[in-house]
Design an enzyme around this catalytic site. Structure first.
Site, mmCIF file in Angstrom:
data_model
loop_
_atom_site.group_PDB
_atom_site.id
_atom_site.type_symbol
_atom_site.label_atom_id
_atom_site.label_comp_id
_atom_site.label_asym_id
_atom_site.label_seq_id
_atom_site.Cartn_x
_atom_site.Cartn_y
_atom_site.Cartn_z
ATOM 1 N N ARG A 113 4.998 -10.526 31.278
ATOM 2 C CA ARG A 113 4.184 -10.681 30.078
ATOM 3 C C ARG A 113 3.934 -9.352 29.379
ATOM 4 O O ARG A 113 4.015 -9.258 28.158
ATOM 5 C CB ARG A 113 2.854 -11.371 30.427
ATOM 6 C CG ARG A 113 1.896 -11.567 29.257
ATOM 7 C CD ARG A 113 2.558 -12.053 27.978
ATOM 8 N NE ARG A 113 3.388 -13.238 28.172
ATOM 9 C CZ ARG A 113 4.320 -13.633 27.311
ATOM 10 N NH1 ARG A 113 4.558 -12.946 26.210
ATOM 11 N NH2 ARG A 113 5.031 -14.724 27.554
ATOM 12 N N LYS A 148 -2.763 2.448 10.103
ATOM 13 C CA LYS A 148 -3.169 1.066 10.338
ATOM 14 C C LYS A 148 -2.363 0.496 11.505
ATOM 15 O O LYS A 148 -1.537 -0.411 11.354
ATOM 16 C CB LYS A 148 -2.997 0.234 9.073
ATOM 17 C CG LYS A 148 -3.910 0.695 7.931
ATOM 18 C CD LYS A 148 -3.661 -0.071 6.651
ATOM 19 C CE LYS A 148 -4.556 0.428 5.530
ATOM 20 N NZ LYS A 148 -4.299 -0.238 4.239
ATOM 21 N N LYS A 180 -9.191 11.595 0.626
ATOM 22 C CA LYS A 180 -9.148 10.339 -0.105
ATOM 23 C C LYS A 180 -10.359 10.239 -1.028
ATOM 24 O O LYS A 180 -11.185 11.154 -1.099
ATOM 25 C CB LYS A 180 -9.052 9.171 0.870
ATOM 26 C CG LYS A 180 -7.876 9.324 1.855
ATOM 27 C CD LYS A 180 -7.548 8.060 2.588
ATOM 28 C CE LYS A 180 -6.648 7.184 1.764
ATOM 29 N NZ LYS A 180 -6.152 6.010 2.518
ATOM 30 N N GLU A 215 -5.468 12.264 -2.444
ATOM 31 C CA GLU A 215 -5.276 10.983 -3.128
ATOM 32 C C GLU A 215 -5.939 11.020 -4.496
ATOM 33 O O GLU A 215 -7.057 11.507 -4.636
ATOM 34 C CB GLU A 215 -5.898 9.867 -2.289
ATOM 35 C CG GLU A 215 -5.892 8.494 -2.946
ATOM 36 C CD GLU A 215 -6.753 7.502 -2.186
ATOM 37 O OE1 GLU A 215 -6.207 6.801 -1.327
ATOM 38 O OE2 GLU A 215 -7.979 7.441 -2.448
ATOM 39 N N ASP A 236 -2.475 6.449 -5.881
ATOM 40 C CA ASP A 236 -2.963 5.230 -5.252
ATOM 41 C C ASP A 236 -3.132 4.102 -6.256
ATOM 42 O O ASP A 236 -3.855 4.249 -7.254
ATOM 43 C CB ASP A 236 -4.300 5.504 -4.559
ATOM 44 C CG ASP A 236 -4.779 4.328 -3.724
ATOM 45 O OD1 ASP A 236 -3.964 3.775 -2.965
ATOM 46 O OD2 ASP A 236 -5.964 3.973 -3.826
#
Length: 302
Positions: A113, A148, A180, A215, A236
């Protein structure tokens, strides 16, 4: 045994998975899955029973995770013989045998598994990345992943991206400065007039080896950011027309990254705007595990 002539992606061939990282991930996985052993296999199977098993594709894709599969099997049976039939980064079709293992049946079934979970996810990421990479082939853009990723599995998922022909963004928050919108809001107090000076002050603090990316979410921010001497500017959620305008305005003074609204339907057009980098969170955060199975073949050794 099927004969396959694997072709490695050049990006994958230059950066293998560290064995120590694989071992650490697997130890955590087995501690979760079999904290006190595999009671089913220990109860049902004689200790000396042996088996051969094949990792078989139930659908087509791009493989990633051969070293992980092998390490999982050998962590349960150090004498197991493992054979990789399809190289990481190579395509496979439905029904292809990808890996083979021969060893103690208890070890094979205890490892099954964990070995499947990880290779299914890694191959899904490699397969998804290969589709994105193919869509921008012939352009100057490269497709990259983002942060992510699944906590604890980033090194495997980033490797899988490379297997699919993609590239990696910064590995962690410790690797590079990426300012950012929220960072800029705090840094400038919301005053656009302070942007250049504030960023230049940051630039002055950084060693020359640290990459500095910022950004922006409007054309008007590009010149003030470039004036601070950044290495990469991230555009962005720009429209394609705005990306073309932004690339022309930057004019080679920094790398240009496109982010936001990137999917299989939009990436080709984005690449043709002239950007250098296209970051795609979907490479890792929304893939469906590829359907791979482990088929047991008793009384046969590799």
């Amino acid at each position: 045994m099927n004969a396959v002539a694997p072709v490695l992606n050049t990006t994958q061939a230059t950066a293998a998975l560290p064995a120590t990282a694989v071992e650490e991930i697997l130890r955590r996985a087995f501690a979760e899955d079999a904290p006190y052993g595999d009671i089913t296999s220990a109860t049902l199977l004689p200790a000396d029973a042996t088996a051969t098993a094949w990792l078989v594709a139930r659908e087509p894709g791009t493989f990633s995770g051969g070293a992980v599969f092998e390490a999982a099997m050998k962590m349960q049976d150090s004498a197991a013989v493992v054979e990789q039939l399809i190289s990481d980064g190579a395509r496979f079709e439905t029904g292809d045998r990808i890996m083979g293992v021969s060893g103690l049946a208890r070890g094979v079934l205890t490892a099954e598994r964990i070995a499947l979970n990880l290779t299914q996810r890694m191959s899904a990421i490699a397969t998804q990345t290969a589709v994105y990479a193919e869509l921008i082939a012939g352009t100057t853009a490269r497709v990259t992943d983002t942060r992510k990723t699944t906590p604890g599995l980033r090194i495997l998922e980033r490797y899988a991206v490379r297997c699919g022909g993609g590239h990696n963004h910064r590995f962690s928050l410790s690797d590079a400065v990426l300012a950012k919108d929220n960072h800029l809001a705090v840094l400038t107090g919301g005053d656009p007039a302070k942007l250049t000076a504030a960023l230049a002050g940051v630039r002055a603090q950084l060693p020359h080896t640290v990459h500095f990316e910022v950004e922006v979410d409007s054309i008007e921010q590009i010149e003030p950011v470039l004036a601070a001497g950044v290495d990469t500017i991230m555009l962005d959620n720009f429209t394609n027309a705005q990306l073309v305008e932004g690339v022309a305005l930057v004019n080679g003074r920094a790398l240009v990254e496109a982010s936001g609204n990137v999917n299989l339907s939009t990436i080709a057009a984005i690449a043709h705007t002239g950007v250098d980098i296209i970051s795609v969170g979907a490479l890792t955060h929304s893939v469906r595990a590829l359907d791979l199975g482990l088929d047991i073949e008793l009384a046969r050794a590799l």
